[in-house]
Design an enzyme around this catalytic site. Sequence first.
Site, short mmCIF file in Angstrom:
data_model
loop_
_atom_site.label_atom_id
_atom_site.label_comp_id
_atom_site.label_asym_id
_atom_site.label_seq_id
_atom_site.Cartn_x
_atom_site.Cartn_y
_atom_site.Cartn_z
N ASP A 9 -10.22 8.98 -18.05
CA ASP A 9 -10.09 8.89 -16.60
C ASP A 9 -11.02 7.79 -16.10
OD1 ASP A 9 -9.26 9.72 -13.93
OD2 ASP A 9 -11.26 10.55 -13.71
N TYR A 41 -10.32 2.92 -9.89
CA TYR A 41 -9.24 2.10 -10.42
C TYR A 41 -8.19 1.79 -9.35
CZ TYR A 41 -10.44 2.61 -15.44
OH TYR A 41 -11.05 2.54 -16.68
N GLY A 42 -8.12 2.62 -8.32
CA GLY A 42 -7.04 2.52 -7.33
C GLY A 42 -6.82 1.15 -6.72
N CYS A 72 -5.57 10.53 -15.43
CA CYS A 72 -5.81 9.65 -14.29
C CYS A 72 -4.44 9.16 -13.83
CB CYS A 72 -6.68 8.47 -14.71
SG CYS A 72 -6.87 7.16 -13.48
N GLU A 151 -17.05 11.19 -6.57
CA GLU A 151 -17.94 10.58 -7.55
C GLU A 151 -19.41 10.64 -7.11
OE1 GLU A 151 -17.55 9.21 -10.61
OE2 GLU A 151 -15.39 9.58 -10.74
N CYS A 183 -4.14 12.35 -7.61
CA CYS A 183 -5.31 11.73 -8.24
C CYS A 183 -6.12 12.88 -8.78
CB CYS A 183 -6.11 10.92 -7.22
SG CYS A 183 -7.71 10.34 -7.85
N THR A 184 -6.57 12.78 -10.02
CA THR A 184 -7.25 13.93 -10.62
C THR A 184 -8.63 14.19 -10.02
OG1 THR A 184 -7.96 12.52 -12.49
CG2 THR A 184 -5.98 13.89 -12.80
#
Length: 266
Positions: A9, A41-42, A72, A151, A183-184
């Site tokens: 991920d 990453y989006g 992910c 995060e 989204c995880t």
Amino acid sequence: MKQAIGFIDSGVGGLTVVREVLKQLPHEQVYYLGDTARCPYGPRDKEEVAKFTWEMTNFLVDRGIKMLVIACNTATAAALYDIREKLDIPVIGVIQPGSRAALKATRNNKIGVLGTLGTVESMAYPTALKGLNRRVEVDSLACPKFVSVVESGEYKSAIAKKVVAESLLPLKSTKIDTVILGCTHYPLLKPIIENFMGDGVAVINSGEETASEVSALLDYHNLLDATDEEIEHRFFTTGSTQIFKDIAKDWLNMPDMTVEHIKLGK
């Protein structure tokens, strides 16, 4: 010696999938890699996300995993089919399982998808949903602030409530009865999202359905582990081991876990 299931991920989000897998498959060993240093990453383009996803994949394949879960959504959309084609172990993503779970839950075929910019722009969820049910109507909404809230460990805070309310306001005027957490990272915000959306909207965490698919695939390939050998889960991150550990311990209830710092790419 046990072989592990590998999970990758962009950060800590994939731990939401790990939690469901360990609930269903307590004898399995997990190797998890979160690329926290390059998260999110989006906003990145598909080619860069695919490159990062391959770097994580190769790291875990080199450590002898028996199956790979791309935990992910952005990475699944960018690289799943290429990786699945080139590896000789089972590989699954989280978009198809999440879509199936949403279609089981909806009563009016109106589904909302919350995701990163990359996942929303890929159209991966509308494609998957309409491939399973052509009558479904899909409203997709990019929620770029959610990942940073998770995060940073703020996913239970007043800040999280404010960000969720501001981000999801456009969905309140739609007729959706089901929302996919695309989204995880987002399941860590699920209680706040459920509270904002109200009782009439089912909120789907694709982790449960993904775990069921992991179990079925391991069984099909005769890779299920039912032995009582000692389990050694391993967790790797490219970012802060302490921040990762704090969130992982809370989410997985593993007080004694260790997290290893690694570097990927150049």
